[in-house]
Design a protein around this motif. Structure first.
Motif, mmCIF file in Angstrom:
data_model
loop_
_atom_site.group_PDB
_atom_site.id
_atom_site.type_symbol
_atom_site.label_atom_id
_atom_site.label_comp_id
_atom_site.label_asym_id
_atom_site.label_seq_id
_atom_site.Cartn_x
_atom_site.Cartn_y
_atom_site.Cartn_z
ATOM 1 N N ALA A 1 0.869 -1.081 -0.070
ATOM 2 C CA ALA A 1 0.058 0.163 -0.060
ATOM 3 C C ALA A 1 0.824 1.186 0.021
ATOM 4 C CB ALA A 1 -1.040 -0.164 1.152
ATOM 5 N N CYS A 2 2.165 1.091 0.277
ATOM 6 C CA CYS A 2 3.141 2.199 0.563
ATOM 7 C C CYS A 2 3.959 2.645 -0.615
ATOM 8 C CB CYS A 2 4.182 2.307 1.673
ATOM 9 S SG CYS A 2 3.276 2.050 3.425
ATOM 10 N N MET A 3 3.887 1.667 -1.552
ATOM 11 C CA MET A 3 4.759 1.784 -2.777
ATOM 12 C C MET A 3 3.748 1.821 -4.129
ATOM 13 S SD MET A 3 7.498 -1.457 -1.614
ATOM 14 C CE MET A 3 8.253 -1.145 -3.284
ATOM 15 N N THR A 4 4.540 2.340 -5.139
ATOM 16 C CA THR A 4 3.855 2.276 -6.378
ATOM 17 C C THR A 4 3.698 1.038 -6.949
ATOM 18 O OG1 THR A 4 5.796 2.824 -7.783
ATOM 19 C CG2 THR A 4 4.760 4.647 -6.995
ATOM 20 N N PRO A 5 2.631 0.644 -8.023
ATOM 21 C CA PRO A 5 2.767 -0.651 -8.407
ATOM 22 C C PRO A 5 4.114 -1.077 -9.169
ATOM 23 C CG PRO A 5 0.664 0.473 -8.837
ATOM 24 C CD PRO A 5 1.540 1.459 -8.277
ATOM 25 N N SER A 6 4.572 -0.257 -9.970
ATOM 26 C CA SER A 6 5.844 -0.330 -10.616
ATOM 27 C C SER A 6 6.931 -0.667 -9.550
ATOM 28 C CB SER A 6 6.194 0.881 -11.399
ATOM 29 O OG SER A 6 7.538 0.851 -12.053
ATOM 30 N N ALA A 7 7.184 0.056 -8.748
ATOM 31 C CA ALA A 7 8.090 -0.217 -7.579
ATOM 32 C C ALA A 7 8.037 -1.667 -6.796
ATOM 33 C CB ALA A 7 8.339 1.110 -6.608
ATOM 34 N N ALA B 1 9.444 -0.083 3.825
ATOM 35 C CA ALA B 1 8.421 0.643 3.098
ATOM 36 C C ALA B 1 7.300 0.940 4.192
ATOM 37 C CB ALA B 1 7.694 -0.229 2.056
ATOM 38 N N THR B 2 7.167 -0.046 5.098
ATOM 39 C CA THR B 2 5.928 0.126 5.978
ATOM 40 C C THR B 2 6.294 1.448 7.194
ATOM 41 O OG1 THR B 2 5.380 -1.897 5.804
ATOM 42 C CG2 THR B 2 4.710 -0.877 7.852
ATOM 43 N N ALA B 3 7.524 1.287 7.665
ATOM 44 C CA ALA B 3 7.810 2.342 8.730
ATOM 45 C C ALA B 3 9.460 2.705 8.654
ATOM 46 C CB ALA B 3 7.405 1.653 10.254
ATOM 47 N N GLY B 4 9.912 2.622 7.992
ATOM 48 C CA GLY B 4 11.328 3.122 7.644
ATOM 49 C C GLY B 4 12.329 2.329 8.443
ATOM 50 N N ALA B 5 13.224 2.902 9.415
ATOM 51 C CA ALA B 5 14.178 2.264 10.008
ATOM 52 C C ALA B 5 13.456 1.558 11.008
ATOM 53 C CB ALA B 5 15.031 3.673 10.688
ATOM 54 N N LEU B 6 12.320 2.202 11.874
ATOM 55 C CA LEU B 6 11.632 1.543 13.083
ATOM 56 C C LEU B 6 11.238 0.095 12.344
ATOM 57 C CD1 LEU B 6 11.031 1.334 16.110
ATOM 58 C CD2 LEU B 6 9.184 2.797 15.146
ATOM 59 N N GLY B 7 10.533 0.070 11.403
ATOM 60 C CA GLY B 7 10.130 -1.168 10.546
ATOM 61 C C GLY B 7 11.224 -1.939 10.368
ATOM 62 N N VAL B 8 12.542 -1.600 9.901
ATOM 63 C CA VAL B 8 13.357 -2.623 9.725
ATOM 64 C C VAL B 8 13.998 -3.276 11.059
ATOM 65 C CG1 VAL B 8 15.627 -3.176 8.723
ATOM 66 C CG2 VAL B 8 13.892 -1.592 7.451
ATOM 67 N N ALA B 9 14.290 -2.419 12.062
ATOM 68 C CA ALA B 9 14.526 -2.788 13.296
ATOM 69 C C ALA B 9 13.696 -3.828 14.074
ATOM 70 C CB ALA B 9 14.760 -1.567 14.155
ATOM 71 N N GLN B 10 12.160 -3.525 13.603
ATOM 72 C CA GLN B 10 11.360 -4.300 14.374
ATOM 73 C C GLN B 10 11.267 -5.767 13.430
ATOM 74 O OE1 GLN B 10 9.598 -4.642 16.989
ATOM 75 N NE2 GLN B 10 7.550 -5.413 16.562
ATOM 76 N N ALA B 11 11.397 -5.696 12.172
ATOM 77 C CA ALA B 11 11.397 -7.066 11.495
ATOM 78 C C ALA B 11 12.748 -7.875 11.937
ATOM 79 C CB ALA B 11 11.910 -6.667 10.070
ATOM 80 N N LEU B 12 13.926 -7.241 12.280
ATOM 81 C CA LEU B 12 15.280 -7.891 12.677
ATOM 82 C C LEU B 12 14.762 -8.283 14.254
ATOM 83 C CD1 LEU B 12 17.768 -5.765 11.333
ATOM 84 C CD2 LEU B 12 17.468 -8.014 10.816
ATOM 85 N N ARG B 13 14.123 -7.633 15.094
ATOM 86 C CA ARG B 13 14.174 -8.041 16.464
ATOM 87 C C ARG B 13 13.053 -9.353 16.535
ATOM 88 N NH1 ARG B 13 16.734 -7.818 20.721
ATOM 89 N NH2 ARG B 13 16.139 -10.081 20.581
ATOM 90 N N LEU B 14 11.898 -9.328 15.703
ATOM 91 C CA LEU B 14 11.140 -10.301 15.470
ATOM 92 C C LEU B 14 11.691 -11.629 15.083
ATOM 93 C CD1 LEU B 14 7.794 -8.545 13.961
ATOM 94 C CD2 LEU B 14 7.976 -9.413 16.354
#
Length: 375
Positions: free
Chosen positions: A29-35, A332-345
């Motif tokens: 939802a945060c990205m263009t269809p092309s990207a 794409a969802t939440a920038g740096a915080l999103g990536v940090a959360q993904a790694l933490r999970l």
């Protein structure tokens, strides 16, 4: 994003994200269809993408119980250094397609979570800014630079010096993509880079093809410029950094890599983005470990989604794993915080899997913890 590499502003996370798959719908939802087609698609019918995931799902763990796991940890060592976790962010190009902070946000997240990062040669953020972000956290994981071979040795020599001066600790040459795969989803979307996103670390333009009538643009134009084993020797001579090769599938290529003195291998099928008729990385990993022996560092990517996948990879012979598309979804969802959360999970799930299978540290992971065991 500032070219100076200013610390990204933190965003809030959407509610209800409890695993890596939960980021995907938000990301689209945060990205263009092309990207989205470029970053999330694969080659041809995308069979390899599905096979990577299915292979990890098919592996089952075989727990041991009532073991004393006090003092257990996820630390791992390679190239004479010890890192908090065997998790690294895979090299993914043009991350500013997903978020304005791009690779800089990913670097801050990796550093904060003790994970490593392999920066793509086609990064959309200057390599020096990424290196500064990683160095600000003393407990961060490794920082490596991924290369594509360019048939201009003067340019390559300058790039190697710049990489070393910026503080990168190893080189990762991608060897499985001398040409781009036939990516149907990407072509249907008409993907083109927007004007404000480019490979900022690769100066100049590639030389145009000089073809005679009737010659093949691929075999007569592109392939003469592609790397061969002699370029591996040249890279090792020009840079003191450890050199890993990413994308080997065949045992004979692994043996040749060892004869050439490479420092490690990344078992990869390019996330299903090159040839859509390859084995899964979970199938390739134990085969290549058997060929190279116990000491050469082996990393693996392709379809890693759960902490249990990380443990399965270590049991098959990997020293570390690379996380790919899921962290771009988180970016794409939440920038740096999103990536940090993904790694933490992912790390939390990995620790849970270790505890439930009776594994105190990464050195205890092995084929005996997989069903059916080969004991």
């Amino acid at each position: 994003m500032s070219e100076s590499g200013e610390r990204p502003a933190l965003q809030s996370l959407p509610e209800g994200i409890v695993n890596l798959a939960d980021f995907e719908a938000h990301a689209q939802a945060c990205m263009t269809p092309s990207a989205w087609a470029y970053l999330n698609g694969g080659a041809a019918d995308e069979q390899v993408m599905r096979a990577n995931r299915a292979a990890w799902d098919a592996l089952k763990l075989w727990p041991r119980v009532l073991r004393d796991l006090c003092g257990g940890h996820t630390r791992t060592s390679m190239f004479g250094k010890t890192w908090p976790t065997p998790l690294l962010l895979a090299p993914i190009a043009y991350q500013r397609l997903a978020h304005p902070d791009g690779e800089l946000a990913s670097a801050y997240a990796a550093a904060a979570q003790g994970a490593g990062m392999i920066l793509s040669a086609q990064a959309s953020v200057p390599m020096e800014a990424v290196a500064r972000a990683m160095r600000q956290e003393p407990t961060s994981g490794p920082l490596w630079f991924q290369l594509y071979w360019r048939d201009d040795r003067g340019f390559m020599a300058e790039l190697l010096q710049r990489v070393q001066s910026a503080g990168f600790e190893a080189l990762v040459l991608t060897v499985d993509a001398p040409v781009q795969g036939a990516r149907d989803r990407e072509r249907r979307a008409g993907f083109q880079l927007p004007d404000d996103v480019r490979a900022v670390n690769l100066g100049g333009r590639k030389k145009p093809l000089d073809l005679a009538p009737g010659q093949s643009a691929l075999f007569d134009g592109l392939m003469p410029r592609a790397a061969t084993w002699s370029e591996i020797d040249w890279l090792r001579e020009r840079s003191p950094l450890p050199l890993l090769l990413k994308g080997l599938c065949h045992p004979e290529d692994a043996r040749e890599a060892m004869r050439r003195g490479v420092s490690g291998l990344v078992v990869s099928n390019h996330g299903g983005r090159t040839l859509d008729a390859l084995p899964s990385t979970a199938e390739l990993l134990p085969l290549l470990r058997e060929v190279v022996g116990p000491d050469l560092p082996l990393l693996v990517d392709g379809g890693i989604r759960r902490g249990s996948d990380v443990l399965k990879a270590l049991c098959l012979g990997a020293d570390a794993v690379l996380l790919g598309r899921p962290y771009v979804h988180a970016l794409a969802t939440a920038g740096a915080l999103g990536v940090a959360q993904a790694l933490r999970l992912l790390r939390d799930e990995f620790e849970i899997a270790m505890a439930l299978v009776g594994c105190r540290d990464v050195g205890e992971a092995g084929a005996h913890l997989l069903w059916p065991s080969r004991i």
